[in-house]
Design a protein around this motif. Structure first.
Motif, mmCIF file in Angstrom:
data_model
loop_
_atom_site.group_PDB
_atom_site.id
_atom_site.type_symbol
_atom_site.label_atom_id
_atom_site.label_comp_id
_atom_site.label_asym_id
_atom_site.label_seq_id
_atom_site.Cartn_x
_atom_site.Cartn_y
_atom_site.Cartn_z
ATOM 1 N N SER A 331 -40.123 94.541 -92.561
ATOM 2 C CA SER A 331 -40.017 94.652 -93.930
ATOM 3 C C SER A 331 -39.048 93.791 -94.769
ATOM 4 C CB SER A 331 -39.602 96.204 -94.270
ATOM 5 O OG SER A 331 -37.823 96.353 -93.602
ATOM 6 N N ASP A 332 -39.325 93.636 -96.121
ATOM 7 C CA ASP A 332 -38.282 92.833 -96.809
ATOM 8 C C ASP A 332 -37.096 93.338 -97.171
ATOM 9 O OD1 ASP A 332 -40.855 91.229 -96.881
ATOM 10 O OD2 ASP A 332 -41.536 91.972 -98.812
ATOM 11 N N GLN A 333 -36.260 92.193 -97.469
ATOM 12 C CA GLN A 333 -35.090 92.518 -97.911
ATOM 13 C C GLN A 333 -34.776 91.528 -99.277
ATOM 14 O OE1 GLN A 333 -34.549 91.338 -94.364
ATOM 15 N NE2 GLN A 333 -35.811 93.145 -94.025
ATOM 16 N N MET A 334 -34.073 91.987 -100.015
ATOM 17 C CA MET A 334 -33.476 90.976 -101.146
ATOM 18 C C MET A 334 -31.985 90.368 -100.696
ATOM 19 S SD MET A 334 -34.156 93.342 -104.870
ATOM 20 C CE MET A 334 -33.058 94.738 -104.015
ATOM 21 N N LEU A 335 -31.934 89.080 -100.997
ATOM 22 C CA LEU A 335 -30.970 88.167 -100.660
ATOM 23 C C LEU A 335 -30.478 87.602 -102.225
ATOM 24 C CD1 LEU A 335 -28.716 86.685 -98.969
ATOM 25 C CD2 LEU A 335 -30.352 84.691 -98.959
ATOM 26 N N LEU A 336 -29.207 87.841 -102.585
ATOM 27 C CA LEU A 336 -28.642 87.697 -103.986
ATOM 28 C C LEU A 336 -27.416 86.833 -103.377
ATOM 29 C CD1 LEU A 336 -29.270 91.031 -104.106
ATOM 30 C CD2 LEU A 336 -28.821 90.366 -106.461
ATOM 31 N N VAL A 337 -27.859 85.432 -103.899
ATOM 32 C CA VAL A 337 -26.487 84.539 -103.771
ATOM 33 C C VAL A 337 -25.704 84.475 -105.139
ATOM 34 C CG1 VAL A 337 -26.138 82.046 -103.126
ATOM 35 C CG2 VAL A 337 -28.115 83.354 -102.139
ATOM 36 N N PHE A 338 -24.585 85.067 -104.812
ATOM 37 C CA PHE A 338 -23.653 84.818 -105.949
ATOM 38 C C PHE A 338 -23.031 83.433 -106.442
ATOM 39 C CE2 PHE A 338 -23.838 89.079 -104.531
ATOM 40 C CZ PHE A 338 -24.116 89.859 -105.696
ATOM 41 N N LYS A 339 -22.722 83.150 -107.333
ATOM 42 C CA LYS A 339 -21.921 81.947 -108.112
ATOM 43 C C LYS A 339 -20.518 81.872 -107.344
ATOM 44 C CE LYS A 339 -24.549 81.878 -112.327
ATOM 45 N NZ LYS A 339 -24.472 81.922 -113.728
ATOM 46 N N ASP A 340 -20.298 80.645 -106.889
ATOM 47 C CA ASP A 340 -18.834 80.453 -106.332
ATOM 48 C C ASP A 340 -17.959 80.209 -107.307
ATOM 49 O OD1 ASP A 340 -20.118 81.053 -103.830
ATOM 50 O OD2 ASP A 340 -20.529 79.133 -103.219
ATOM 51 N N HIS A 341 -18.169 79.881 -108.595
ATOM 52 C CA HIS A 341 -17.330 79.660 -109.436
ATOM 53 C C HIS A 341 -16.411 78.197 -109.087
ATOM 54 C CE1 HIS A 341 -17.803 83.413 -111.362
ATOM 55 N NE2 HIS A 341 -17.626 84.119 -110.155
ATOM 56 N N GLY A 342 -17.257 77.277 -108.727
ATOM 57 C CA GLY A 342 -16.709 75.884 -108.287
ATOM 58 C C GLY A 342 -15.933 75.722 -107.024
ATOM 59 N N ALA A 343 -15.764 76.646 -106.319
ATOM 60 C CA ALA A 343 -14.974 76.942 -105.092
ATOM 61 C C ALA A 343 -15.846 75.830 -104.130
ATOM 62 C CB ALA A 343 -14.684 78.163 -104.623
ATOM 63 N N ALA A 344 -14.834 74.965 -103.443
ATOM 64 C CA ALA A 344 -15.594 74.237 -102.388
ATOM 65 C C ALA A 344 -15.659 74.786 -101.070
ATOM 66 C CB ALA A 344 -14.792 72.882 -102.248
ATOM 67 N N GLY A 345 -16.905 75.124 -100.888
ATOM 68 C CA GLY A 345 -17.086 75.794 -99.628
ATOM 69 C C GLY A 345 -18.588 75.812 -99.182
ATOM 70 N N GLN A 346 -19.033 76.794 -98.314
ATOM 71 C CA GLN A 346 -20.443 76.901 -97.991
ATOM 72 C C GLN A 346 -21.416 77.118 -99.213
ATOM 73 O OE1 GLN A 346 -20.533 75.530 -95.044
ATOM 74 N NE2 GLN A 346 -18.636 75.488 -94.613
ATOM 75 N N PRO A 347 -22.583 76.680 -99.054
ATOM 76 C CA PRO A 347 -23.549 77.189 -100.064
ATOM 77 C C PRO A 347 -23.961 78.519 -100.258
ATOM 78 C CG PRO A 347 -24.300 75.412 -98.864
ATOM 79 C CD PRO A 347 -23.153 75.818 -98.075
ATOM 80 N N LEU A 348 -23.858 79.454 -99.015
ATOM 81 C CA LEU A 348 -24.141 80.824 -99.249
ATOM 82 C C LEU A 348 -22.833 81.375 -98.597
ATOM 83 C CD1 LEU A 348 -26.960 79.537 -99.089
ATOM 84 C CD2 LEU A 348 -27.450 81.539 -97.971
ATOM 85 N N GLU A 349 -21.665 81.270 -99.239
ATOM 86 C CA GLU A 349 -20.521 81.974 -99.066
ATOM 87 C C GLU A 349 -20.287 83.215 -99.518
ATOM 88 O OE1 GLU A 349 -16.908 82.175 -97.091
ATOM 89 O OE2 GLU A 349 -18.314 80.436 -97.191
ATOM 90 N N SER A 350 -21.125 83.563 -100.677
ATOM 91 C CA SER A 350 -20.790 84.841 -101.497
ATOM 92 C C SER A 350 -22.309 85.206 -101.488
ATOM 93 C CB SER A 350 -20.069 84.676 -102.632
ATOM 94 O OG SER A 350 -20.193 86.034 -103.321
ATOM 95 N N PHE A 351 -22.795 86.335 -100.791
ATOM 96 C CA PHE A 351 -24.068 86.822 -100.907
ATOM 97 C C PHE A 351 -24.119 88.324 -100.717
ATOM 98 C CE2 PHE A 351 -23.599 85.599 -96.563
ATOM 99 C CZ PHE A 351 -24.216 86.670 -95.959
#
Length: 848
Positions: A331-351
């Protein structure tokens, strides 16, 4: 898998989801000072790991976009679309490059192959830069608008083409059809001198592939075209004959509304909490229903339930929204990737990964030292299907035990009452043996001798009130699977509302799932004596019962047989890696076939299991040789009747006799008679889709019924040929509501039962007075002794006392309270059953 590499992927990334993975694209521009560097398109594929609660790198790569000459390279848009040549959904990315000398803009559409290699697909050059209103559609096709006109290019076109219509307020969408899939809606002015309003403009639609123009109002009404920001087509079909388009569409408008349209008519409206919607995605959560995920500008996301059209949840500060099966659970799921506010890290650090139905995985940005996150919570939704199947099986066993306890309690109460009556020298009131299904131990000597002689010749076990499974089979016809069960049931305890459900066990886990099916019931001839004895042997009691208590139903063969079939699509079974399928029978059991309200008892029965093997021979014995008589051919016939569409036509010829229609069918169409069921004729021209079953029933020389099991096209072709054969005065009318005959029969039998119950109650109430009248007449006929004698005086006193008692009873007749309650209760139950049968018959008539 490795952890994500840091770098430029966190700065303005372009993401898309495909096959449960996230693909991130980023352009690496060449340096103006270092001539050895080249501009490249870099990608990274990420997959979700539940154990780590993070997206880990699965693959990466790059492709050179420009040579050593300095150029400005950037990603315009990335999206998944259908690759028509390869017939699969693939990720596409549109890249632009421009030389520093300003020689126009060069665009390249690249696709990511299954081997993680970026391959060029389409290249074109424009004198202007594409900024907004760019769509990547199936084909692939790139479509955009510029200076009031719409342009597109594709693999089939091979060049940039302009839409030959000047439309305003462009809406682009895709229809799930075989042809004419990509469409454009817009408003066209009827007069250049008038302003653009509803009275001077019309809604036009344009199919990109064929160039056909159609009325756009069949998809969106005229007032909604100018305010629609994005659209999603749920379903579409063309009506046979006139080719009219029917569609179901949801659209997000600039008025903060989500509107549901059916054939261009508004069906429902939901007020959205944010402005400026950008995209609508459909989230199929499986058995929990569907969601509409709407993304907005300024980083807002809203989810709306499809069934209720109510807002389910809202989020803000979202960088991108993706819908896919990231967990691989079907089944499907929703992936919401949140903005990192300029923090240097991984592209999907907050989701946040969720389906709002029990699945939820979250990872938030934390500037402090990373804390040991607890293990992901147990996903209770994944075990819900297993618990449901266990509940059905346990409920079936529990109901069977409760039924046995009730029988034992009733026998004990009757035994105690009989013993008490015998001690008190009272007459014992015995219920009817047919109601108990047993033979009383104190029956007459002659009957006991007959039962004893029968038991010496044939020892028959007791029949269980639960239906018995005689045979389980399954067949495969094109993309559908048919499962069938042959049952033997006791007619004294009839079953209704019979259906089948299929539980599957996948190869990855032991969690069963319920497959959606469509059930049908076919009545079969009564079993023979030997088969009845064999089928009931499994339900015999562990301890031998007395001969006098053996069931009468074996001697009378009071049973009936029926076949229950279930049809389901084969694709979900193959996608889930199904190995074994368990079949469950659902039915309602009652002591009376028409006691629909009195005591309904839903029950379940495990019929067995089978293994699905797609490598087996799908050619059935019926198609190979319909003239043989085997049980397998009978099962093939039932499977065909379950999977084919069914029509019944009434043919009436008022002026001439119909003639030999049965012979015409065999000669004209070339059918073969099925020996296991001679009333049916089989036509097998080419392939399973061309199968046809025909049955002709001659009512009178001037009337008859033709039953057709086939596709709609074959049915129309047969009727066309039949009308040419029949006389001109003949009329062929479809029989409407053929399934409603069952409800009409139930209604008539319920009325008959109500009349019989009224007559029986009245006769039972009057029998007491009739017996007293007969007793009085018998006393009058007796010889009266001489009054002068002592014996005569005593006799006169007894007669006078009886006359006084009879006069008192005549003035105020008495009825036993228990007897009166039983009679009134049976009357009320019969009336309730008749009312329900009438309601069902009226409802079936209205539906037909």
């Amino acid at each position: 898998m490795n952890k994500l590499f840091s770098g430029d992927f966190n700065q303005n990334p372009h993401r898309l989801s495909v096959s449960g993975k996230i693909v991130v694209f980023k352009c690496k521009r060449a340096s103006a000072t270092d001539e050895s560097e080249r501009s490249e398109l870099i990608f990274c594929s990420l997959s979700f790991e539940r154990r780590d609660n993070a997206f880990l790198k699965a693959a990466d790569g790059s492709a050179v976009i420009s040579g050593r000459r300095p150029s400005h390279v950037d990603v315009v848009k990335c999206k998944c679309a259908i690759n028509v040549q390869r017939r699969l959904i693939a990720p596409f990315v549109l890249v632009t490059k421009r030389r520093e000398n300003g020689e126009g803009f060069q665009y390249s559409l690249l696709t990511l192959s299954s081997s993680n290699v970026l391959e060029p697909c389409i290249e074109f050059k424009l004198p202007y830069q594409l900024r907004e209103n760019v769509s990547i559609l199936q084909g692939p096709t790139v479509l955009w608008s510029h200076a009031g006109y719409v342009y597109y290019t594709s693999l089939q076109a091979g060049e940039v083409r302009q839409i030959p219509l000047h439309l305003s307020h462009i809406v682009v969408g895709e229809l799930p059809l075989l042809k004419d899939q990509i469409f454009i809606l817009g408003l066209q002015k009827l007069s250049e001198q008038c302003s653009d309003n509803q009275s001077t403009s019309q809604t036009l639609g344009y199919f990109v592939e064929s160039g056909h123009v159609f009325d756009g109002a069949v998809i969106l009404p005229h007032p909604y075209v100018c305010i629609t920001r994005c659209i999603s087509v749920l379903s579409a079909e063309r009506v046979d004959g006139d080719g009219m388009l029917k569609s179901a569409v949801v659209a997000a408008t600039s008025n903060q509304q989500l509107v549901h349209f059916e054939n261009g008519v508004v069906k429902d409206v939901c007020q959205l909490p944010f402005e400026q919607p950008e995209n609508i995605q459909v989230v199929n959560t499986g058995r929990s229903g569907c969601l509409f995920a709407i993304s907005f500008q300024q980083g807002h996301v809203c989810a709306v339930w499809k069934e209720t059209f109510q807002i389910a949840s809202c989020w803000s500060d979202v960088s991108s929204l993706h819908v896919d099966d990231f967990l691989g659970c079907g089944s499907d799921q929703m992936l919401l990737v949140f903005k990192d506010h300029g923090a240097a890290g991984q592209p999907l650090e907050s989701f946040l990964l969720t389906d709002l139905c029990g699945i939820s995985y979250a990872r938030c940005q934390d500037n402090e030292a990373p804390k040991a996150s607890p293990s992901p919570p147990e996903n209770y939704l994944l075990t819900l299907q297993a618990l449901e199947s266990r509940l059905q099986s346990g409920l079936s066993v529990l109901q069977e035990l409760q039924r046995e306890v009730r029988v034992k309690e009733r026998v004990l109460r009757q035994s105690v009452q009989a013993l008490t009556d015998a001690v008190s020298e009272r007459e014992t009131t015995v219920t009817q043996p047919e109601q108990e299904g047993l033979i009383a131990l104190w029956d007459s000597d002659d009957e006991s001798k007959e039962e004893a002689s029968d038991d010496r010749t044939q020892d028959m076990p007791a029949v269980s009130s639960k239906p018995q499974v005689d045979k389980l089979w399954h067949r495969i016809a094109e993309d559908r699977m048919i499962v069938g069960v042959i049952l033997t049931a006791d007619s004294s305890v009839p079953v209704t509302s019979v259906s089948l459900s299929i539980l599957t066990e996948t190869g990855q886990s032991s969690t069963p799932a319920v497959i959606q099916t469509q059930s049908q019931v076919f009545w079969l001839p009564a079993p023979c004596s030997s088969s009845s004895s064999a089928s009931s042997s499994s339900s015999a009691s562990t301890f031998p019962e007395p001969a006098a208590k053996r069931s009468k139903q074996h001697n009378d063969l009071n049973t009936y047989r029926l076949a229950v079939t279930a049809v389901t699509r084969l694709t979900p079974l193959l996608n889930s890696g199904c190995v074994k399928c368990c079949v469950m029978l659902h039915y309602v059991q009652s002591r009376d076939a028409f006691a629909l309200v009195s005591n309904p008892t839903p029950a379940f029965l495990h019929c067995g299991q089978f293994a699905l093997d797609i490598c087996s021979d799908f050619q059935t014995q019926l198609l190979k040789n319909p003239e043989i008589k085997t049980d397998e051919v009978k099962e093939d016939l039932l499977s065909l009747m379950a999977v084919l569409d069914h029509w019944v036509f009434h043919i009436n010829s008022p002026d001439h006799s119909l003639g030999d229609i049965n012979g015409w069918i065999q000669k004209r169409v070339g059918c073969k008679r099925i020996e296991v069921s001679p009333q049916y004729l089989l036509l097998n021209s080419s392939g399973p889709s061309a199968l046809m079953l025909l049955r002709w029933h001659q009512i009178t020389p001037f009337q008859g019924e033709l039953s057709v099991h086939s596709s709609q096209l074959q049915m129309l072709q047969l009727l066309d040929a039949l009308l040419a054969f029949l006389p001109v005065s003949c009329s062929v009318q479809p029989v409407r509501g053929t399934r409603g005959q069952d409800t009409a029969q139930i209604f008539s039998l319920a009325l008959e039962k109500e009349v019989m119950s009224l007559r029986n109650c009245a006769s039972l109430l009057l029998c007491t007075e009739e017996e007293e009248e007969e007793g009085r007449k018998s006393l009058e006929h007796e010889e009266t002794p001489e009054p002068a004698s002592a014996k005569g005086l005593q006799r006169c006193r007894e007669v006078w006392q009886q006359e006084v008692e009879r006069s008192r009873m005549r003035l105020s007749p008495l009825v036993d309270v228990g007897r009166y309650r039983r009679l009134t209760r049976s009357m009320f139950e019969a009336q309730l059953d008749g009312d329900l049968a009438a309601l069902l018959d009226i409802q079936r008539t209205l539906e037909s």
